[in-house]
Write an enzyme that holds these catalytic residues in place. Structure first.
Site, mmCIF file in Angstrom:
data_model
loop_
_atom_site.group_PDB
_atom_site.id
_atom_site.type_symbol
_atom_site.label_atom_id
_atom_site.label_comp_id
_atom_site.label_asym_id
_atom_site.label_seq_id
_atom_site.Cartn_x
_atom_site.Cartn_y
_atom_site.Cartn_z
ATOM 1 N N LYS A 7 0.841 -1.575 -0.358
ATOM 2 C CA LYS A 7 0.262 -0.232 -0.362
ATOM 3 C C LYS A 7 1.048 1.119 -0.041
ATOM 4 O O LYS A 7 0.597 2.346 -0.684
ATOM 5 C CB LYS A 7 -0.927 0.225 0.801
ATOM 6 C CG LYS A 7 -1.699 0.901 1.758
ATOM 7 C CD LYS A 7 -3.466 0.629 2.081
ATOM 8 C CE LYS A 7 -2.894 0.832 3.633
ATOM 9 N NZ LYS A 7 -2.680 2.586 4.631
ATOM 10 N N SER A 8 1.702 1.408 0.646
ATOM 11 C CA SER A 8 2.325 2.307 1.020
ATOM 12 C C SER A 8 3.503 3.036 0.114
ATOM 13 O O SER A 8 3.379 3.899 -1.033
ATOM 14 C CB SER A 8 3.567 2.312 1.897
ATOM 15 O OG SER A 8 2.946 1.794 3.469
ATOM 16 N N ARG A 18 2.810 5.762 -3.159
ATOM 17 C CA ARG A 18 4.104 7.147 -3.667
ATOM 18 C C ARG A 18 4.489 6.498 -5.171
ATOM 19 O O ARG A 18 4.411 7.143 -5.819
ATOM 20 C CB ARG A 18 4.769 6.196 -2.988
ATOM 21 C CG ARG A 18 5.038 7.002 -1.530
ATOM 22 C CD ARG A 18 6.288 6.365 -0.421
ATOM 23 N NE ARG A 18 5.981 6.776 1.051
ATOM 24 C CZ ARG A 18 5.677 6.192 1.940
ATOM 25 N NH1 ARG A 18 4.375 5.876 1.108
ATOM 26 N NH2 ARG A 18 5.319 7.224 2.766
ATOM 27 N N ARG A 23 -8.496 11.951 12.590
ATOM 28 C CA ARG A 23 -7.257 11.926 13.060
ATOM 29 C C ARG A 23 -6.346 13.656 12.780
ATOM 30 O O ARG A 23 -7.140 14.127 12.249
ATOM 31 C CB ARG A 23 -6.883 10.984 11.834
ATOM 32 C CG ARG A 23 -7.681 9.929 11.755
ATOM 33 C CD ARG A 23 -7.016 8.886 10.602
ATOM 34 N NE ARG A 23 -5.889 8.242 11.095
ATOM 35 C CZ ARG A 23 -5.051 7.531 10.108
ATOM 36 N NH1 ARG A 23 -5.853 6.810 9.021
ATOM 37 N NH2 ARG A 23 -3.799 6.714 10.204
ATOM 38 N N SER A 71 6.769 9.720 12.232
ATOM 39 C CA SER A 71 6.431 8.712 11.013
ATOM 40 C C SER A 71 6.479 9.637 9.990
ATOM 41 O O SER A 71 6.443 10.239 9.274
ATOM 42 C CB SER A 71 4.735 10.251 11.050
ATOM 43 O OG SER A 71 3.880 10.277 9.901
ATOM 44 N N ASP A 108 1.916 -1.313 11.062
ATOM 45 C CA ASP A 108 0.735 -1.547 11.237
ATOM 46 C C ASP A 108 0.767 -2.858 11.497
ATOM 47 O O ASP A 108 -0.814 -3.428 11.768
ATOM 48 C CB ASP A 108 0.149 -1.256 9.713
ATOM 49 C CG ASP A 108 0.452 -0.158 9.487
ATOM 50 O OD1 ASP A 108 0.063 0.814 9.721
ATOM 51 O OD2 ASP A 108 0.815 0.726 8.385
ATOM 52 N N LYS A 153 -4.499 5.828 14.279
ATOM 53 C CA LYS A 153 -4.796 4.900 13.452
ATOM 54 C C LYS A 153 -6.386 4.778 12.622
ATOM 55 O O LYS A 153 -7.526 5.968 12.898
ATOM 56 C CB LYS A 153 -3.872 3.522 13.052
ATOM 57 C CG LYS A 153 -2.505 3.732 13.664
ATOM 58 C CD LYS A 153 -2.028 3.997 12.719
ATOM 59 C CE LYS A 153 -0.430 4.736 13.101
ATOM 60 N NZ LYS A 153 0.121 5.250 11.580
ATOM 61 N N ARG A 169 -7.537 -3.337 9.837
ATOM 62 C CA ARG A 169 -6.619 -4.341 10.159
ATOM 63 C C ARG A 169 -7.695 -5.049 11.185
ATOM 64 O O ARG A 169 -6.585 -6.480 11.042
ATOM 65 C CB ARG A 169 -5.342 -3.887 10.323
ATOM 66 C CG ARG A 169 -4.862 -2.601 9.346
ATOM 67 C CD ARG A 169 -3.146 -2.514 9.309
ATOM 68 N NE ARG A 169 -2.332 -1.751 8.510
ATOM 69 C CZ ARG A 169 -2.277 -1.979 7.068
ATOM 70 N NH1 ARG A 169 -2.502 -3.604 6.652
ATOM 71 N NH2 ARG A 169 -1.927 -1.394 6.351
HETATM 72 C C1 S3P Z 1 2.572 5.281 6.174
HETATM 73 C C2 S3P Z 1 3.469 5.389 7.209
HETATM 74 C C3 S3P Z 1 2.322 5.056 8.760
HETATM 75 C C4 S3P Z 1 1.416 3.180 8.842
HETATM 76 C C5 S3P Z 1 0.465 3.499 7.786
HETATM 77 C C6 S3P Z 1 1.572 3.768 5.879
HETATM 78 C C7 S3P Z 1 2.717 5.496 4.694
HETATM 79 O O1 S3P Z 1 1.651 5.977 9.218
HETATM 80 O O2 S3P Z 1 0.520 3.467 9.441
HETATM 81 O O3 S3P Z 1 0.295 2.960 7.338
HETATM 82 O O4 S3P Z 1 2.800 4.774 3.803
HETATM 83 O O5 S3P Z 1 4.122 6.321 4.981
HETATM 84 P P1 S3P Z 1 2.585 6.930 9.763
HETATM 85 O O6 S3P Z 1 3.566 7.510 9.095
HETATM 86 O O7 S3P Z 1 1.527 7.710 10.085
HETATM 87 O O8 S3P Z 1 3.174 6.650 11.292
#
Ligand code: S3P
Length: 433
Positions: A21-22, A26, A126, A171, A318, A345, A391
């Site tokens: 996902k991350s 990007r 959030r 973060s 996560d 979260k 999750r």
């Molecule tokens: C993420 C960073 C994390 C993670 C999120 C995805 C990202 O959050 O919990 O699911 O893609 O950069 P934080 O950076 O706010 O901790």
């Protein structure tokens, strides 16, 4: 929707996971701001990543998306540089996705137009002050609800200047927002993180020709343009985690997950499971597009309690809900500390996991920044609630595979935020004789 899960006698099979996902977020966002055409394969079809694509299209980006046979998407992004992006006609809808909101705030802070970004009720609760504060220091005009802390965010983009910023929270989303803004700022931008967080932004920026330097906890970026780059997105280790724990806590299990991203900033879950005595091994380790990848095999194990705290927390952030389930079945008492980020979260995961594991008969005490989990209780099926948190939905489903009797999960569709084929994969792996 409500799903019902019953214990299975054998848990077995091979799996390909959704794209990380991350990295998916990007790959779409950075290529849309880059120059040239890029193909992104194994892009996650989860709702969060679709929110990113929809927001980019609303800004005028050209993204073609084709469903692939493995359930992922293949994107073709035609980047013409961030300057080609245009004022959106309506509010940008980030849905449930914190990553979309925070990464876009870094991009929009320098775009010469007005944009408003919002999302669902979870997202709107959030904390967004964490991106607003550093972006304002860079000169951004950005406002939000509740004293500039919660979405919708209103951004009038303009010229920015580089800053040196020490993040109060670890973060990757905040770090990435600042680095994205830094690409369009005057002078150098430096971010210092209190603990290591995922570094996908830095890796992808480098692959796209940006000037990024990492020096211990500090990352520096110089203004510059991005060159489009093809990305083959590895499988999501955060999705793999459900199957690794499922195999470890089930009495007759053998699962292989293929092509999983094992970037060291993400492998806290493997470190915790190894420390608990899980039988997990990495095979076929290789590098794909600047990210380490491996197949992971997990088998039935006798788990022991452990401690999760300090720098390990952001590397497993996560996966803590599913690790809490592992701890509930392990021998001994597990302590999770320094994990107050879990409270902000998709749900307050300290509260929701304590509550839901409790329904299943686990003995869990809530701490302000974590949990104490007394392992060894025999879990019994119960009526559970996902709290709209993907999750949670998937962690509770895994619990249902080992609990006595029947477990129901209310709002089970939340899983599709990051893992659209989760319920099909569960039915395929779980066999009953
Ligand atoms: C993420 C960073 C994390 C993670 C999120 C995805 C990202 O959050 O919990 O699911 O893609 O950069 P934080 O950076 O706010 O901790």
């Amino acid at each position: 929707m409500r799903e019902t899960v019953r214990p299975c006698t054998v848990l077995e099979g091979d799996l390909s996971l959704p794209g990380d996902k991350s990295i998916s977020h990007r790959a779409a966002l950075f290529n849309a701001c880059a120059h040239g055409r890029a193909t992104v394969t194994h892009f996650s079809s989860g709702a969060d990543c679709l929110s990113t694509v929809a927001c980019l299209r609303a800004l005028g980006a050209s993204i073609e998306s084709t469903p692939w046979e493995d359930g992922s998407l293949r994107l073709v992004v035609q980047g013409q540089g961030a300057d080609a992006l245009r004022e959106p006609e309506d509010m940008l809808d980030a849905g449930n996705s914190g990553t979309t909101t925070r990464l876009f705030s870094g991009l929009l802070a320098s775009r010469p137009f007005l944009s408003i970004i919002t999302g669902d009720s979870s997202l709107r609760s959030r904390p967004m002050g964490r991106v607003i504060a550093p972006l304002r220091q860079m000169g951004a005009q950005i406002w939000a609800r509740r004293g500039d802390t919660q979405a919708p965010l209103v951004i009038r983009g303009g010229s920015l200047k580089g800053i040196r910023y020490r993040m109060p929270v670890a973060s990757a989303q905040v770090k990435s927002a600042i680095l994205i803004a830094g690409l369009s700022a005057e002078g150098e931008t430096e971010v210092e993180e209190p603990a290591p967080t995922r570094d996908h932004t830095e890796r992808m920026f480098r692959a796209m020709g940006a000037h990024v330097r990492t020096d211990g906890p500090r990352v520096t970026v110089r203004p510059g343009r991005l060159q489009a780059v093809d990305v083959d997105v590895p499988g999501d280790i955060s999705a793999a985690a459900f199957w690794l724990v499922a195999a470890a806590i089930h009495q007759d299990a053998h699962i292989r997950v293929r092509n999983v991203g094992v970037n060291p900033s993400r492998t806290g879950v493997l470190d915790v499971l190894h420390a608990m005595g899980a039988r997990i091994r990495l095979e076929n380790q290789r590098e794909v597009g600047g990210e380490p990848v491996a197949d992971i095999v997990a088998e039935s194990s006798q788990l022991q309690a452990t401690e999760i705290a300090g720098d390990l927390v952001p590397r497993a952030i996560d996966e803590i809900p599913i690790l809490a389930l592992a701890a509930a079945t392990a021998r001994g008492t597990t302590t999770i500390r320094n994990a107050e980020e879990l409270r902000v979260k998709e749900s307050d995961r300290i509260r929701t996991m304590t509550e839901e594991l409790g329904r299943l008969g686990a003995r869990v005490e809530e701490l302000p920044d974590g949990m104490v989990i007394h392992g060894g209780a025999r879990l019994r099926g119960a009526a559970c609630q996902s709290h709209g948190d993907h999750r949670l939905a998937m962690s509770l489903a895994v619990a249902g595979l080992v609990a006595r009797g029947e477990t129901t999960i209310e709002d089970s569709e939340a899983a599709s935020i990051s893992y659209t084929s989760f319920w099909q994969d569960l039915r395929r792996l779980a066999r009953s004789s």
